[in-house]
Design a protein around this motif. Structure first.
Motif, PDB file in Angstrom:
ATOM      1  N   THR A   1      -1.843   5.414  -9.209  1.00 46.43           N
ATOM      2  CA  THR A   1      -1.307   6.426 -10.126  1.00 46.43           C
ATOM      3  C   THR A   1      -0.810   5.787 -11.412  1.00 46.43           C
ATOM      4  OG1 THR A   1      -0.667   7.860  -8.276  1.00 46.43           O
ATOM      5  CG2 THR A   1       0.435   8.234 -10.385  1.00 46.43           C
ATOM      6  N   THR A   2      -0.104   4.657 -11.283  1.00 45.85           N
ATOM      7  CA  THR A   2       0.403   3.958 -12.467  1.00 45.85           C
ATOM      8  C   THR A   2      -0.738   3.448 -13.335  1.00 45.85           C
ATOM      9  OG1 THR A   2       2.415   3.289 -11.300  1.00 45.85           O
ATOM     10  CG2 THR A   2       1.815   2.012 -13.249  1.00 45.85           C
ATOM     11  N   LEU A   3      -1.764   2.849 -12.715  1.00 44.12           N
ATOM     12  CA  LEU A   3      -2.892   2.331 -13.482  1.00 44.12           C
ATOM     13  C   LEU A   3      -3.602   3.435 -14.256  1.00 44.12           C
ATOM     14  CD1 LEU A   3      -4.484  -0.271 -11.029  1.00 44.12           C
ATOM     15  CD2 LEU A   3      -3.432  -0.749 -13.245  1.00 44.12           C
ATOM     16  N   TYR A   4      -3.839   4.580 -13.616  1.00 47.51           N
ATOM     17  CA  TYR A   4      -4.540   5.665 -14.302  1.00 47.51           C
ATOM     18  C   TYR A   4      -3.678   6.310 -15.379  1.00 47.51           C
ATOM     19  CZ  TYR A   4      -8.947   5.674 -11.858  1.00 47.51           C
ATOM     20  OH  TYR A   4     -10.205   5.337 -11.417  1.00 47.51           O
TER      21      TYR A   4
ATOM     22  N   THR B   1       0.836  -1.198   0.000  1.00 44.70           N
ATOM     23  CA  THR B   1       0.000   0.000   0.000  1.00 44.70           C
ATOM     24  C   THR B   1       0.873   1.252   0.000  1.00 44.70           C
ATOM     25  OG1 THR B   1      -1.714  -1.157   1.245  1.00 44.70           O
ATOM     26  CG2 THR B   1      -1.788   1.240   1.266  1.00 44.70           C
ATOM     27  N   GLY B   2       0.468   2.242  -0.795  1.00 42.88           N
ATOM     28  CA  GLY B   2       1.191   3.513  -0.814  1.00 42.88           C
ATOM     29  C   GLY B   2       2.378   3.558  -1.747  1.00 42.88           C
ATOM     30  N   THR B   3       2.475   2.602  -2.675  1.00 46.10           N
ATOM     31  CA  THR B   3       3.603   2.604  -3.608  1.00 46.10           C
ATOM     32  C   THR B   3       3.235   3.160  -4.976  1.00 46.10           C
ATOM     33  OG1 THR B   3       3.118   0.273  -4.124  1.00 46.10           O
ATOM     34  CG2 THR B   3       4.832   0.710  -2.494  1.00 46.10           C
TER      35      THR B   3
ATOM     36  N   ARG C   1       7.699  -0.294  -6.695  1.00 49.86           N
ATOM     37  CA  ARG C   1       8.133   0.361  -5.463  1.00 49.86           C
ATOM     38  C   ARG C   1       8.459   1.818  -5.768  1.00 49.86           C
ATOM     39  NH1 ARG C   1       7.107  -4.069  -3.808  1.00 49.86           N
ATOM     40  NH2 ARG C   1       8.101  -5.243  -2.134  1.00 49.86           N
ATOM     41  N   LEU C   2       8.245   2.687  -4.787  1.00 47.16           N
ATOM     42  CA  LEU C   2       8.663   4.075  -4.890  1.00 47.16           C
ATOM     43  C   LEU C   2       9.973   4.250  -4.132  1.00 47.16           C
ATOM     44  CD1 LEU C   2       5.360   6.111  -4.383  1.00 47.16           C
ATOM     45  CD2 LEU C   2       6.613   5.716  -6.508  1.00 47.16           C
TER      46      LEU C   2
END
Length: 374
Positions: free
Chosen positions: A151-154, A145-147, A271-272
């Motif tokens: 955002t990537t999917l959208y 969670t929180g990675t 991962r971020l």
């Protein structure tokens, strides 16, 4: 100053600090206000207990929660305009022995980052953009969670829409980013609207692309596979530490190897990581806001078919790993070495130790080449 202004200034301060979350944490005499910035929590200020109670009550009221109930966890959401930015706030309260704690997740409703800007390495851009050209099949995005999975999917969906007009339907819990050209359905377990129930209805709604916020159970996994096998493109997220574990998780859900081999096109773990600051080079000053990028590890369709084959041996193929991507970034000077100590399994660390041939009597990690930005 009234409580509404205080709440607005708290969120505005978080936005200026580029925080992703705001925490109100009660203790015996005061309540700590903390921001999560670039993945790390930082203390901002202290509030009196009475002031914190007023703020929490106002946030609960405006987000549709029961302000009179402080004995059970609650969730809510609201939208707010802050400095010409439209924000979606997700709120969560939990009762503690010191009082009620509140966490607010901040999402910008309009900002969509391109896939190219998300990725640290160009090869990851190419692998992700291949999702935008699929005509059928399932792609899984995994990670804690929180990675930045949403955002990537959208970002990928936005690029698909730029290539062709499609009927895209998303099922989320809750909807985090509103999009004018995507049909967004919100899961509500209390009302009987689970992922499984909604997905059955969505399949009759003529979708080209289906997005599943999370595969949580066997029913949802089976319906996702059915959708992919019947000619739909399906993007879904799954909680797993790496691509191989995600594949095992789908097998544990009872999905036959034959179906996985046929429809599963890609499994990507994200991962971020904090980028190494080109100005400070080491620890940033308080005036410098750390920047983050995403690193990925991907099992493509060929990898998946080979793993699912009856004669596969785990040690015969080098599996992609986020740890090795981080290691590469450290060696090139893009990522600070402190990222090596975060979010990785002992297996990954042992592999690293073996590769750099650490002597038996020491547990230190060898320094990467001293590459810096110019």
């Amino acid at each position: 100053m009234n409580v509404e202004q205080e709440c607005f200034l708290l969120i505005a301060s978080a936005v200026r600090s580029q925080a992703s979350d705001v925490h109100l944490v009660p203790n015996e005499k005061r309540t700590d206000v903390r921001y999560r910035i670039a993945g790390s929590l930082s203390h901002q200020k202290k509030l009196s207990s009475s002031q914190a109670e007023r703020l929490i009550s106002h946030f609960k009221f405006t987000s549709g929660m029961d302000i009179g109930n402080r004995r059970k966890p609650q969730n809510g959401s609201l939208e707010l305009q802050v400095e010409h930015r439209r924000l979606s706030l997700r709120l969560s309260t939990v009762p503690t022995v010191q009082g009620e704690s509140l966490v607010i997740r901040l999402h910008s409703l309009k900002s969509l980052i391109s896939v190219s800007d998300l990725c640290l390495f160009p090869k990851d851009v190419d692998q992700l953009k291949s999702w935008t050209h699929l005509r059928s099949g399932l792609c899984l995005l995994t990670g804690p969670t929180g990675t930045g999975k949403t955002t990537t999917l959208y970002s990928l969906l936005n690029e698909r829409l730029e290539l062709q007009k499609e009927q895209i339907v998303s099922l989320e819990d809750p909807v985090e980013k509103k999009h004018d050209h995507i049909l967004q359905l919100e899961v509500n377990e209390d009302a009987g609207l689970s992922y499984g129930h909604l997905l059955k209805d969505v399949l009759r709604h003529d979708p080209d692309v289906i997005v599943i916020g999370e595969i949580r159970d066997q029913e949802t996994a089976s319906l996702v596979i059915r959708a992919a096998l019947t000619g739909h493109v399906v993007f879904a997220s799954l909680h797993a530490p790496d691509p191989y574990s995600a594949l095992l998780r789908m097998i544990e859900f009872g999905i036959p190897n034959r179906d996985l081999s046929q429809c599963l096109q890609s499994i990507t773990t994200q991962r971020l990581v904090k980028r190494r600051c080109p100005y400070c080079l080491s620890a940033c000053t308080s005036l410098c806001i750390p920047q983050r990028s995403a690193v990925f590890a991907t099992l493509n369709h060929t990898h998946i078919q080979k793993i699912l084959s009856s004669d596969y041996q785990r040690n015969e193929m080098k599996l992609p790993s986020v740890f090795h991507s981080i290691l590469k970034g450290v060696a090139l000077g893009f990522i600070d070495q402190s990222e090596l100590n975060r979010d990785f399994t002992y297996q990954g660390r042992n592999e690293f130790a073996e590769k750099i041939m650490v002597p038996a009597k020491t547990s230190s990690v060898a320094e990467p080449p001293s590459t810096t930005f110019r």
